[in-house]
Design a protein around this motif. Structure first.
Motif, mmCIF file in Angstrom:
data_model
loop_
_atom_site.group_PDB
_atom_site.id
_atom_site.type_symbol
_atom_site.label_atom_id
_atom_site.label_comp_id
_atom_site.label_asym_id
_atom_site.label_seq_id
_atom_site.Cartn_x
_atom_site.Cartn_y
_atom_site.Cartn_z
ATOM 1 N N UNK A 150 0.830 -1.207 0.000
ATOM 2 C CA UNK A 150 0.000 0.000 0.000
ATOM 3 C C UNK A 150 0.865 1.259 0.000
ATOM 4 N N UNK A 151 1.935 1.237 0.772
ATOM 5 C CA UNK A 151 2.823 2.402 0.864
ATOM 6 C C UNK A 151 3.486 2.689 -0.487
ATOM 7 N N UNK A 152 3.983 1.628 -1.134
ATOM 8 C CA UNK A 152 4.635 1.806 -2.434
ATOM 9 C C UNK A 152 3.635 2.293 -3.483
ATOM 10 N N UNK A 153 2.412 1.762 -3.444
ATOM 11 C CA UNK A 153 1.389 2.163 -4.418
ATOM 12 C C UNK A 153 0.992 3.632 -4.218
ATOM 13 N N UNK A 154 0.893 4.051 -2.967
ATOM 14 C CA UNK A 154 0.572 5.451 -2.699
ATOM 15 C C UNK A 154 1.680 6.358 -3.212
ATOM 16 N N UNK A 155 2.911 5.917 -3.031
ATOM 17 C CA UNK A 155 4.031 6.713 -3.513
ATOM 18 C C UNK A 155 3.962 6.865 -5.034
ATOM 19 N N UNK A 156 3.627 5.772 -5.707
ATOM 20 C CA UNK A 156 3.553 5.810 -7.170
ATOM 21 C C UNK A 156 2.388 6.668 -7.657
ATOM 22 N N UNK A 157 1.226 6.500 -7.056
ATOM 23 C CA UNK A 157 0.063 7.263 -7.510
ATOM 24 C C UNK A 157 0.187 8.747 -7.151
ATOM 25 N N UNK A 158 0.792 9.051 -6.005
ATOM 26 C CA UNK A 158 1.027 10.453 -5.649
ATOM 27 C C UNK A 158 1.953 11.126 -6.654
ATOM 28 N N UNK A 159 2.895 10.336 -7.176
ATOM 29 C CA UNK A 159 3.864 10.890 -8.122
ATOM 30 C C UNK A 159 3.283 11.058 -9.517
ATOM 31 N N UNK A 160 2.327 10.216 -9.892
ATOM 32 C CA UNK A 160 1.842 10.224 -11.274
ATOM 33 C C UNK A 160 0.510 10.938 -11.478
ATOM 34 N N UNK A 161 -0.353 10.936 -10.486
ATOM 35 C CA UNK A 161 -1.698 11.495 -10.673
ATOM 36 C C UNK A 161 -1.692 12.959 -11.115
ATOM 37 N N UNK A 162 -0.866 13.834 -10.524
ATOM 38 C CA UNK A 162 -0.862 15.224 -10.998
ATOM 39 C C UNK A 162 -0.519 15.334 -12.479
ATOM 40 N N UNK A 163 0.438 14.533 -12.913
ATOM 41 C CA UNK A 163 0.839 14.583 -14.314
ATOM 42 C C UNK A 163 -0.288 14.098 -15.227
ATOM 43 N N UNK A 164 -1.019 13.095 -14.800
ATOM 44 C CA UNK A 164 -2.152 12.612 -15.606
ATOM 45 C C UNK A 164 -3.202 13.721 -15.772
ATOM 46 N N UNK A 165 -3.499 14.433 -14.695
ATOM 47 C CA UNK A 165 -4.450 15.549 -14.803
ATOM 48 C C UNK A 165 -3.912 16.636 -15.735
ATOM 49 N N UNK A 166 -2.612 16.864 -15.701
ATOM 50 C CA UNK A 166 -2.000 17.857 -16.587
ATOM 51 C C UNK A 166 -2.189 17.474 -18.050
ATOM 52 N N UNK A 167 -1.990 16.194 -18.369
ATOM 53 C CA UNK A 167 -2.155 15.728 -19.750
ATOM 54 C C UNK A 167 -3.602 15.858 -20.204
ATOM 55 N N UNK A 168 -4.536 15.573 -19.320
ATOM 56 C CA UNK A 168 -5.960 15.699 -19.660
ATOM 57 C C UNK A 168 -6.307 17.167 -19.905
ATOM 58 N N UNK A 169 -5.729 18.053 -19.096
ATOM 59 C CA UNK A 169 -5.973 19.489 -19.271
ATOM 60 C C UNK A 169 -5.482 19.971 -20.637
ATOM 61 N N UNK A 170 -4.312 19.515 -21.030
ATOM 62 C CA UNK A 170 -3.772 19.906 -22.340
ATOM 63 C C UNK A 170 -4.699 19.442 -23.459
ATOM 64 N N UNK A 171 -5.218 18.235 -23.339
ATOM 65 C CA UNK A 171 -6.134 17.720 -24.361
ATOM 66 C C UNK A 171 -7.395 18.575 -24.448
ATOM 67 N N UNK A 172 -7.919 18.982 -23.295
ATOM 68 C CA UNK A 172 -9.112 19.842 -23.304
ATOM 69 C C UNK A 172 -8.832 21.164 -24.013
ATOM 70 N N UNK A 173 -7.633 21.708 -23.827
ATOM 71 C CA UNK A 173 -7.312 22.978 -24.463
ATOM 72 C C UNK A 173 -7.020 22.824 -25.948
ATOM 73 N N UNK A 174 -6.192 21.859 -26.290
ATOM 74 C CA UNK A 174 -5.701 21.746 -27.662
ATOM 75 C C UNK A 174 -6.683 21.037 -28.577
#
Length: 477
Positions: A150-174
């Motif tokens: 659980x600890x390792x998974x939280x570390x991974x998702x905490x690191x990647x989730x912001x970037x995933x939202x960033x990519x979705x935001x770019x798609x909405x704009x472009x």
């Protein structure tokens, strides 16, 4: 489609992947290879020290043993090896192959999104942007695999989730042209960072992108406000329509207020060379909202202290553009001294009386045209002069050349035209005609100003006689 430049401006954060120790291979169980030949091929491939030889050996292994029990491990290793070689196309290919057999593999999803998002920003290709967003959605929905704590998974998702939202935001704009949804995704992303992580890297870059998204959203909301106002005027006794028109106008104004806050936040922490690029936008949109720069320093100080603006943030909106322009003309003794962008604003949104008054002085006179090249041929150069035009990647000045420009001297799209004293190249022309371009949901009101007898000069050439550029005055918004 116009390129969505993180430049939109300027990318404050280059593409950087989550460190390997955070996104490690998700197949951690002990696997035994029973076939000696397969085991030897595995050992030979995984122990190669040269990345090219290692990639070739892994590819050969996967060809010979397509159903190997270590296929996931080998594809994971292949991703790392192609990344080490800097071959993004093959990195994406390896990640795609891993996703075919392990659809929820967070590392493969993240790397695929990172590369496709970068390609989207460079090319504005709709399919690439959509692909990045679709993979990002899968990344957000990924579930913890067996063998990961659980600890390792939280570390991974905490690191990647912001970037995933960033990519979705770019798609909405472009791709989807939906700035409201982009604003929502950028805000979700930025809320995920600890406060001390929002002053650099991707978080800082996307703070700037959020400001730009609000600028685009303001155009949409301003159009909605104009539509609501038209309905209210058609039924002056309808209190509900009047209230809706006021609410729509207030929403459009708030978009500018949000934009200037995030411009100020980005400016506070940007490196010095980026501050000088952000500040003109910050000042431009602050003045569009407030009318002048009074109070901007206080806003900068507030924005340095917290990422999101307080609910009590209150800055007085400016007079209407027509009122500002009339005041400017009334207080400027010599209208020829107005900056070029100010002249364009008078012609684009001033009353007919004020615009005609200025045009009577301009028509037939020469002027330099500093700005960003939008399109250029041997016979014509189109330039974005105002900040609105630069942000929309549209030309507000069209200069028809006096003589064809030699092919090797035609300025590149996106290059900057300057005054000779600032290093050039300098574009000069004579005011010929102008027309007003009404505001829309994608562009602010502007004027399309056409000049004739254009001349392009470089610092190496002797300058021809021309009028002074004029000093920059307080610009009405």
């Amino acid at each position: 489609m116009k390129k969505f430049v993180f430049a939109s401006v300027m990318a404050l954060a280059s593409l950087s992947l989550v460190p390997a120790h955070t996104l490690r291979a998700q197949d951690q169980s002990t696997i035994q290879i029973k076939d000696p030949a397969e085991y030897n091929a595995y050992s030979m491939a995984t122990t190669q020290s040269d990345p090219k030889a290692k990639a070739a050996a892994i590819e050969d292994f996967l060809t010979k043993y397509p159903q190997s029990v270590v296929k996931k491990t080998m594809l994971d290793m292949l991703i790392d090896t192609y990344q080490q070689l800097g071959d993004m196309d093959k990195t994406v290919s390896a990640a795609s192959r891993l996703l075919q057999i392990d659809p929820g593999n967070l590392k493969a999803l993240y790397i695929s999104v990172a590369i496709k998002k970068n390609q989207c920003a460079k090319t504005s290709d709709q399919q690439t942007c959509d692909d990045a967003a679709a993979l990002a959605q899968k990344g957000l929905a990924a579930t913890k695999p067996a063998g990961v704590t659980d600890e390792a998974w939280k570390q991974q998702t905490d690191a990647t989730a912001p970037f995933f939202h960033s990519a979705i935001a770019v798609d909405y704009l472009v791709s989807k042209k939906d700035p409201a949804a982009a604003v929502e995704e950028y805000r979700k992303e930025l809320m995920m960072y600890p406060p001390d992580k929002t002053t650099s890297g991707l978080a800082l870059g996307d703070t700037l992108q959020l400001a730009l998204a609000y600028v685009k959203l303001q155009l949409v909301d301003a159009q909605a406000a104009r539509d609501a106002d038209t309905k209210a005027k058609a039924a002056p006794a309808d209190a509900a329509l009047a209230a809706a028109a006021k609410a729509a106008k207030d929403k459009a104004n708030q978009d500018y207020l949000q934009a200037v806050w995030f411009f100020a936040r980005a400016w506070n922490f940007a490196p010095a060379n980026y501050k000088s690029q952000i500040e003109p936008q910050l000042e431009y949109y602050y003045k569009k909202y407030h009318g002048d720069l009074t109070g901007l320093d206080a806003l900068k100080t507030q924005a340095a202290a917290t990422l999101f603006p307080p609910g009590t943030l209150n800055i007085t909106p400016a007079k209407t553009p027509q009122e500002q322009i009339h005041d400017l003309l009334a207080t400027t003794p010599d209208l020829n001294t107005l900056a070029l962008a100010d002249k364009e604003t008078v012609l684009s949104v001033g009353s007919k009386e004020d615009a005609d008054k200025l045009w009577a002085l301009l028509q037939g006179k020469e002027t330099p045209v500093p700005g960003t090249v939008i399109e250029a041929t041997a016979s014509q150069i189109k330039v974005a002069v105002t900040q609105d035009a630069k942000d929309a990647k549209t030309a507000d000045f069209i200069v028809n050349m006096k003589e064809p420009i030699p092919e090797k001297e035609i300025p590149a799209v996106g290059s900057e035209l300057k005054l000779l004293k600032d290093g050039g190249p300098e574009l000069d022309g004579t005011y010929d005609t102008y027309s007003q371009v009404p505001a829309s949901a994608t562009a602010a009101a502007s004027a399309q100003i056409v000049l004739k007898d254009g001349i392009l000069q470089t610092a190496k050439k002797a300058p021809v006689h021309k009028p002074a550029a004029g000093h920059h005055t307080a610009r009405p918004q």
